[in-house]
Design a protein around this motif. Structure first.
Motif: not given
Ligand code: FES
Ligand code: FE2
Length: 206
Positions: A47, A49-52, A66, A68-71
């Protein structure tokens, strides 16, 4: 070292569904999934955003969400939803890989997308005619260099000995197979004719 500007089989077409599938291709993490229209897509499994890993998220009507935070990203890798935020930044996107579904395979291009010429994908039309050409398929994870696998599959004279009790049959039909070998712009193609030999039994397990 990998040849990147080439088509690789990323998966069997029927391995990929609306449940994300993680796979490492040319040493890159890739997530494969089908969108709401059933079209298969391949994105970098990370991702922006934060790499998940997106592969532990889920597929929704909009794309892959995603975990992690739903993007949420569509099949092209563009962010289409950020929970709690109306503005979607331009650079919120994931690398997308060209992916073609053809002859029962999903073919991926890991290199320069501008050079991805779909006419160079190897055709295997027999997969589309399961009545006359039934086949069984699976996927093996092999701990070894891909080059050794290519070497192995181009040397089929070992079949009668290593696989004598399964796909090997009569060793001499393998040793005496007629080979038509042709150089291609990308490498080498060979047809191997084993005339008057029985196919392996349908229930074989390697
Ligand atoms: S790491 Fe994917 S939405 Fe935050
Ligand atoms: Fe073998």
């Amino acid at each position: 070292m990998f040849i990147r500007n080439a088509w690789y089989v990323a998966a069997w077409a029927d391995e990929v569904s609306d449940t994300p599938l993680a796979r490492r291709i040319c040493n890159e993490p890739v997530v494969l999934f089908r969108d709401h229209a059933g079209k298969a897509a391949a994105l970098l499994d990370m991702c922006c955003h934060r790499g998940a890993p997106l592969s532990i998220g889920k597929v929704t009507d909009l794309g892959i969400e995603c975990g992690y935070h739903g993007l949420t990203f569509d099949a092209a890798g563009c962010c289409v939803r950020i929970p709690g935020q109306g503005r979607i930044p331009e650079r919120a996107r994931i690398r997308n890989f060209p992916l073609v579904e053809q002859d029962g395979f999903l073919w991926i291009w890991m290199g320069d997308a501008a050079k991805a010429d779909t006419s160079t994908i190897v055709r295997y039309p027999w997969h589309n005619d399961t009545e006359n050409w039934p086949h069984k398929h699976t996927m093996y994870a092999i701990k070894g260099s891909a080059m050794l696998m290519v070497d192995n599959l181009m040397d089929l004279t070992h079949l009668g000995y290593v696989h004598g009790s399964t796909i090997g049959g009569n060793p001499m039909t393998h040793v005496e197979a007629k080979m038509d070998t042709v150089r291609t712009p990308m490498g080498l193609k060979f047809d191997r004719w084993m005339l008057n030999s029985l196919p392996p039994p349908p229930t074989y397990e390697p």
